[in-house]
Design a protein around this motif. Structure first.
Motif, PDB file in Angstrom:
ATOM      1  N   ALA A 177     -14.819  -8.704   1.451  1.00 18.69           N
ATOM      2  CA  ALA A 177     -13.650  -9.254   2.146  1.00 18.69           C
ATOM      3  C   ALA A 177     -12.612  -8.174   2.392  1.00 18.69           C
ATOM      4  CB  ALA A 177     -13.049 -10.394   1.327  1.00 18.69           C
ATOM      5  N   ASP A 178     -12.356  -7.353   1.399  1.00 15.63           N
ATOM      6  CA  ASP A 178     -11.367  -6.281   1.527  1.00 15.63           C
ATOM      7  C   ASP A 178     -11.781  -5.290   2.605  1.00 15.63           C
ATOM      8  OD1 ASP A 178      -9.064  -4.789   0.803  1.00 15.63           O
ATOM      9  OD2 ASP A 178     -10.307  -3.470  -0.433  1.00 15.63           O
ATOM     10  N   LYS A 179     -13.030  -4.861   2.570  1.00 13.60           N
ATOM     11  CA  LYS A 179     -13.519  -3.894   3.557  1.00 13.60           C
ATOM     12  C   LYS A 179     -13.519  -4.491   4.961  1.00 13.60           C
ATOM     13  CE  LYS A 179     -17.480  -0.940   4.675  1.00 13.60           C
ATOM     14  NZ  LYS A 179     -18.847  -0.522   4.263  1.00 13.60           N
ATOM     15  N   LEU A 180     -13.942  -5.743   5.087  1.00 15.54           N
ATOM     16  CA  LEU A 180     -14.008  -6.389   6.393  1.00 15.54           C
ATOM     17  C   LEU A 180     -12.616  -6.578   6.983  1.00 15.54           C
ATOM     18  CD1 LEU A 180     -15.573  -7.809   8.624  1.00 15.54           C
ATOM     19  CD2 LEU A 180     -15.591  -9.884   7.216  1.00 15.54           C
ATOM     20  N   PHE A 181     -11.666  -7.016   6.168  1.00 10.58           N
ATOM     21  CA  PHE A 181     -10.299  -7.223   6.638  1.00 10.58           C
ATOM     22  C   PHE A 181      -9.706  -5.916   7.154  1.00 10.58           C
ATOM     23  CE2 PHE A 181      -5.706  -7.702   6.138  1.00 10.58           C
ATOM     24  CZ  PHE A 181      -5.487  -8.981   6.640  1.00 10.58           C
ATOM     25  N   ALA A 184     -11.581  -4.780  10.445  1.00 12.89           N
ATOM     26  CA  ALA A 184     -11.173  -5.567  11.609  1.00 12.89           C
ATOM     27  C   ALA A 184      -9.757  -5.200  12.043  1.00 12.89           C
ATOM     28  CB  ALA A 184     -11.273  -7.051  11.278  1.00 12.89           C
ATOM     29  N   PHE A 185      -8.887  -5.032  11.070  1.00  8.56           N
ATOM     30  CA  PHE A 185      -7.493  -4.676  11.370  1.00  8.56           C
ATOM     31  C   PHE A 185      -7.430  -3.346  12.119  1.00  8.56           C
ATOM     32  CE2 PHE A 185      -3.410  -2.775  10.430  1.00  8.56           C
ATOM     33  CZ  PHE A 185      -2.518  -3.825  10.564  1.00  8.56           C
ATOM     34  N   GLN A 186      -8.144  -2.336  11.622  1.00 11.43           N
ATOM     35  CA  GLN A 186      -8.123  -1.018  12.275  1.00 11.43           C
ATOM     36  C   GLN A 186      -8.745  -1.075  13.655  1.00 11.43           C
ATOM     37  OE1 GLN A 186      -6.588   1.862  11.000  1.00 11.43           O
ATOM     38  NE2 GLN A 186      -6.906   2.411  13.154  1.00 11.43           N
ATOM     39  N   ALA A 187      -9.821  -1.849  13.815  1.00 12.98           N
ATOM     40  CA  ALA A 187     -10.461  -1.969  15.119  1.00 12.98           C
ATOM     41  C   ALA A 187      -9.510  -2.574  16.144  1.00 12.98           C
ATOM     42  CB  ALA A 187     -11.735  -2.808  15.003  1.00 12.98           C
ATOM     43  N   THR A 192      -5.959  -1.782  20.923  1.00 10.19           N
ATOM     44  CA  THR A 192      -4.676  -2.049  21.602  1.00 10.19           C
ATOM     45  C   THR A 192      -3.832  -0.786  21.730  1.00 10.19           C
ATOM     46  OG1 THR A 192      -3.685  -2.664  19.459  1.00 10.19           O
ATOM     47  CG2 THR A 192      -4.589  -4.450  20.819  1.00 10.19           C
ATOM     48  N   SER A 193      -4.402   0.350  21.366  1.00 11.53           N
ATOM     49  CA  SER A 193      -3.625   1.598  21.306  1.00 11.53           C
ATOM     50  C   SER A 193      -3.238   2.145  22.675  1.00 11.53           C
ATOM     51  CB  SER A 193      -4.408   2.661  20.527  1.00 11.53           C
ATOM     52  OG  SER A 193      -5.647   2.936  21.187  1.00 11.53           O
ATOM     53  N   SER A 194      -3.843   1.629  23.745  1.00  8.67           N
ATOM     54  CA  SER A 194      -3.467   2.091  25.078  1.00  8.67           C
ATOM     55  C   SER A 194      -2.113   1.540  25.508  1.00  8.67           C
ATOM     56  CB  SER A 194      -4.537   1.700  26.104  1.00  8.67           C
ATOM     57  OG  SER A 194      -4.702   0.292  26.140  1.00  8.67           O
ATOM     58  N   HIS A 195      -1.621   0.545  24.786  1.00  7.05           N
ATOM     59  CA  HIS A 195      -0.307  -0.023  25.068  1.00  7.05           C
ATOM     60  C   HIS A 195       0.718   0.534  24.079  1.00  7.05           C
ATOM     61  CE1 HIS A 195      -2.873  -2.972  27.099  1.00  7.05           C
ATOM     62  NE2 HIS A 195      -1.800  -3.399  27.749  1.00  7.05           N
ATOM     63  N   ARG A 196       1.969   0.517  24.503  1.00  4.33           N
ATOM     64  CA  ARG A 196       3.075   0.835  23.607  1.00  4.33           C
ATOM     65  C   ARG A 196       3.858  -0.447  23.358  1.00  4.33           C
ATOM     66  NH1 ARG A 196       6.708   3.518  25.932  1.00  4.33           N
ATOM     67  NH2 ARG A 196       5.850   3.577  28.061  1.00  4.33           N
ATOM     68  N   PHE A 197       4.440  -0.541  22.146  1.00  2.00           N
ATOM     69  CA  PHE A 197       5.056  -1.803  21.733  1.00  2.00           C
ATOM     70  C   PHE A 197       6.455  -1.580  21.191  1.00  2.00           C
ATOM     71  CE2 PHE A 197       0.456  -2.188  21.126  1.00  2.00           C
ATOM     72  CZ  PHE A 197       0.182  -3.303  21.909  1.00  2.00           C
ATOM     73  N   ASP A 198       7.317  -2.559  21.490  1.00  2.00           N
ATOM     74  CA  ASP A 198       8.654  -2.568  20.899  1.00  2.00           C
ATOM     75  C   ASP A 198       8.634  -3.195  19.503  1.00  2.00           C
ATOM     76  OD1 ASP A 198       9.534  -1.547  23.315  1.00  2.00           O
ATOM     77  OD2 ASP A 198      10.146  -3.496  24.098  1.00  2.00           O
ATOM     78  N   GLU A 199       7.738  -4.145  19.311  1.00  2.00           N
ATOM     79  CA  GLU A 199       7.636  -4.835  18.027  1.00  2.00           C
ATOM     80  C   GLU A 199       6.174  -5.130  17.725  1.00  2.00           C
ATOM     81  OE1 GLU A 199      10.078  -8.276  17.348  1.00  2.00           O
ATOM     82  OE2 GLU A 199      11.691  -7.555  18.654  1.00  2.00           O
ATOM     83  N   VAL A 239      -5.807  -7.022  -5.080  1.00  2.00           N
ATOM     84  CA  VAL A 239      -6.567  -6.458  -3.971  1.00  2.00           C
ATOM     85  C   VAL A 239      -5.953  -6.881  -2.638  1.00  2.00           C
ATOM     86  CG1 VAL A 239      -8.799  -6.530  -2.776  1.00  2.00           C
ATOM     87  CG2 VAL A 239      -8.723  -6.245  -5.248  1.00  2.00           C
ATOM     88  N   VAL A 240      -5.567  -8.155  -2.543  1.00  2.00           N
ATOM     89  CA  VAL A 240      -4.925  -8.656  -1.325  1.00  2.00           C
ATOM     90  C   VAL A 240      -3.619  -7.926  -1.069  1.00  2.00           C
ATOM     91  CG1 VAL A 240      -3.749 -10.663  -0.338  1.00  2.00           C
ATOM     92  CG2 VAL A 240      -6.002 -10.933  -1.367  1.00  2.00           C
ATOM     93  N   ARG A 241      -2.797  -7.785  -2.090  1.00  2.00           N
ATOM     94  CA  ARG A 241      -1.499  -7.119  -1.918  1.00  2.00           C
ATOM     95  C   ARG A 241      -1.669  -5.678  -1.457  1.00  2.00           C
ATOM     96  NH1 ARG A 241       1.596  -6.878  -7.158  1.00  2.00           N
ATOM     97  NH2 ARG A 241       0.393  -4.965  -7.413  1.00  2.00           N
ATOM     98  N   ALA A 242      -2.646  -4.993  -2.005  1.00  2.00           N
ATOM     99  CA  ALA A 242      -2.890  -3.607  -1.600  1.00  2.00           C
ATOM    100  C   ALA A 242      -3.320  -3.536  -0.138  1.00  2.00           C
ATOM    101  CB  ALA A 242      -3.951  -2.981  -2.497  1.00  2.00           C
ATOM    102  N   ALA A 243      -4.186  -4.462   0.276  1.00  2.00           N
ATOM    103  CA  ALA A 243      -4.646  -4.460   1.664  1.00  2.00           C
ATOM    104  C   ALA A 243      -3.496  -4.735   2.624  1.00  2.00           C
ATOM    105  CB  ALA A 243      -5.754  -5.498   1.845  1.00  2.00           C
ATOM    106  N   VAL A 244      -2.668  -5.718   2.304  1.00  2.00           N
ATOM    107  CA  VAL A 244      -1.562  -6.092   3.197  1.00  2.00           C
ATOM    108  C   VAL A 244      -0.515  -4.984   3.280  1.00  2.00           C
ATOM    109  CG1 VAL A 244       0.337  -7.727   3.534  1.00  2.00           C
ATOM    110  CG2 VAL A 244      -1.941  -8.564   2.915  1.00  2.00           C
ATOM    111  N   THR A 245      -0.161  -4.396   2.160  1.00  2.00           N
ATOM    112  CA  THR A 245       0.840  -3.323   2.185  1.00  2.00           C
ATOM    113  C   THR A 245       0.331  -2.116   2.964  1.00  2.00           C
ATOM    114  OG1 THR A 245       0.065  -2.600   0.000  1.00  2.00           O
ATOM    115  CG2 THR A 245       2.015  -3.999   0.070  1.00  2.00           C
ATOM    116  N   ASP A 246      -0.947  -1.799   2.831  1.00  2.00           N
ATOM    117  CA  ASP A 246      -1.507  -0.683   3.593  1.00  2.00           C
ATOM    118  C   ASP A 246      -1.463  -0.975   5.092  1.00  2.00           C
ATOM    119  OD1 ASP A 246      -1.992   0.659   1.259  1.00  2.00           O
ATOM    120  OD2 ASP A 246      -4.152   0.281   1.227  1.00  2.00           O
TER     121      ASP A 246
END
Length: 406
Positions: A177-181, A184-187, A192-199, A239-246
Motif C-alpha cells: 500500500a505504501d509503495k503503491l500510494f 501513483a502520487f509521483q506518476a 501534470t508537470s507540463s502545467h504550472r499551478f498557483d495552488e 507509515v501513513v503519516r510518513a507517506a503523507v508528509t513526504d
C-alpha cells in the motif's frame, strides 16, 4: 451489646487514642489484558472507587471504569480496655470493624491511548528534525497561471491484508500500500508537470486507514476480520503519516500554496482527524502549507469560479449532495459557475450530474480482501486520478494512473 452500639464504642475508643486503627487488610488480585484491567480485593478497608483508584495509582486518562462492586460485612474482636469500676473483672471490650470486598473492572480508552502514542512519536520526530523548520523551495518567478492541481487518491486502506491465493486479485499489505500510494502520487505529478499551478489541493483521508483503533474496528465499531488486517494500528499510522508528509513536501515545489483537506471515511474518521492534527503540528512553521482539519464530514472550497465539495460518500444520498452544497456553502455556490462534489467509498469511477452539479466518485487503489472476494464486491479497476482546474474555465484536464500488475 448491639452491633451498632459496639461500632459506636469502637469509634469512641479510637478517637480517644485507646485503640490504634488496624492496618488496611489488602489481599489483591490484579489482572491487566490488552483491553482491560480487573481488580479484586476480598478483604479490605477500601470501600470507595476513589480509594481504589488512589491505592492502585490508576491513570484515569488511560483507563475508564466499566463496573465497580463493593460488598460489606462486619467482624468483632475483643481489645484491652478499662472497666467501669473497681469491681469490673472484664477489662476487654468488644470492637466491631467493617470489612469490604471490592471488585473493579476498567477498560482502556483506546482512542486516548492511540492519541498519546501518536503525540509522543510526533515529539520524537520533531526532536530528530530540529522542530521541523521548512526547507527552502526554489520556484521560478512566473506570473500567476490561474490553474489549480487537485491530488485526490481515496480509499488506499493502509493496513488491509489480501492474499492472492485466496482472492485471485493480487497481494496487498502495508508495504505494498505504501509503495503503491507513493508510486501513483509521483506518476500523477509527472503527468501534470507540463502545467504550472498557483495552488495544489491535496485531499487526504477517505478510508486512508483500514481500521480506526488498535482493536481492529472501523469508526462505527464494526470488527475487521483478522485475515483482512495487516500489522498493528500504531505501525500503520506511522507509515501513513510518513507517506503523507513526504507527499506534501513534494507538492511545495509544484505551487506556492499547498492546501491539505482532511476528509474522514467510515473506516477511519477519528484516525484522519488525529493525522490532520499531527500534520498541523508538523507543518506549523510552514507559510506555504495550510491544513483544513475541521471535524466536518463535508467540506467545501472555492477557486475562482470553481466550487468543490469533498466527502467520503457513505452518508446521505448522492442526489442530495448538490442541495447540501447550496445549503451549507450558499455564498460559494452562488459565486461559482463550475460545481463538483468528489467522493470515494464505492471503489469505482462514476460521474452523475444533478441540476448542473457533478457528483464524481473517484477510483480506489486498494486491493481486494477475502471478505470482498467471497461476497463478490469491490472487484474494481485499481487506479488514481488528478484534476487540473482553471479559475475561469473550470476543469481543463485530468491525469490517470492505472495499476497494471494487480
Amino acid at each position: 451489646m448491639k452491633i451498632d452500639e459496639a461500632v459506636a464504642q469502637a469509634d469512641r475508643l479510637r478517637s480517644d487514642g485507646k485503640v490504634s486503627p488496624p492496618a488496611p487488610v489488602v489481599s489483591e488480585t490484579s489482572e491487566v489484558t490488552r483491553e482491560g484491567w480487573s481488580i479484586a480485593l476480598p478483604k479490605t478497608r477500601i470501600h470507595t472507587l476513589e480509594e481504589l483508584i488512589e491505592f492502585f495509582k490508576v491513570d484515569t486518562s488511560v483507563w475508564e471504569v466499566e463496573r465497580f462492586i463493593a460488598n460489606k460485612w462486619e467482624v468483632g474482636a475483643k481489645v484491652s480496655g478499662h472497666g467501669h469500676g473497681p469491681g469490673d473483672r472484664d477489662p476487654k471490650r468488644l470492637v466491631v470493624e467493617p470489612l469490604y470486598q471490592v471488585k473493579a473492572f476498567f477498560r482502556r480508552k483506546q482512542n486516548i491511548v492511540a492519541a498519546k502514542l501518536e503525540i509522543e512519536d510526533l515529539k520524537r520526530s520533531a526532536a530528530e528534525s530540529c522542530a521541523r523548520r521548512p526547507s527552502t523551495v526554489r520556484r521560478p518567478a512566473k506570473p500567476p497561471t490561474g490553474n489549480l492541481l487537485e491530488m485526490n487518491l481515496p480509499d488506499p486502506h493502509f493496513g488491509k491484508l489480501s492474499w492472492d491465493d485466496e482472492t485471485g486479485h493480487g497481494h496487498y499489505d502495508l508495504k505494498i500500500a505504501d509503495k503503491l500510494f507513493r508510486t501513483a502520487f509521483q506518476a500523477l505529478l509527472d503527468r501534470t508537470s507540463s502545467h504550472r499551478f498557483d495552488e495544489v489541493w491535496f485531499v487526504v483521508g477517505n478510508d486512508l486507514l483500514h481500521t480506526d483503533s488498535p482493536a481492529g474496528k472501523t469508526t462505527a465499531g464494526t470488527p475487521i476480520s483478522a485475515e483482512s488486517q495487516d500489522v498493528r494500528y500504531h505501525k500503520t499510522f506511522r507509515v501513513v503519516r510518513a507517506a503523507v508528509t513526504d507527499c506534501i513536501e513534494k507538492l511545495r515545489s509544484v505551487a506556492p500554496k499547498v492546501k491539505v483537506i482532511m476528509v474522514p471515511g467510515n473506516h477511519d474518521q477519528l484516525s484522519v482527524w488525529h493525522l490532520g492534527d499531527s500534520l498541523e503540528c508538523y507543518f506549523h512553521n510552514y507559510t506555504d502549507v495550510e491544513i483544513d482539519n475541521r471535524p466536518r464530514y463535508r467540506k467545501y472550497h472555492q477557486f475562482g469560479s470553481v466550487a468543490l465539495g469533498f466527502t467520503h460518500g457513505d452518508k446521505g444520498k448522492r442526489t442530495d449532495y448538490p442541495l447540501l452544497m447550496a445549503t451549507e456553502a450558499p455564498e460559494m455556490f452562488a459565486a461559482a459557475r463550475f460545481r463538483e462534489i468528489h467522493t470515494g467509498n464505492s471503489h469505482k469511477t462514476k460521474v452523475d450530474e444533478f441540476q448542473g452539479v457533478r457528483v464524481r466518485i473517484l477510483p480506489a487503489l486498494t486491493g481486494v480482501d477475502i471478505w470482498q472476494s467471497e461476497n463478490a464486491i469491490a472487484m474494481h479497476q485499481r487506479c488514481a486520478e488528478a484534476f487540473i482546474w482553471n479559475r475561469e474555465e473550470g476543469l481543463i484536464g485530468t491525469a490517470l494512473y492505472n495499476l497494471t500488475n494487480g
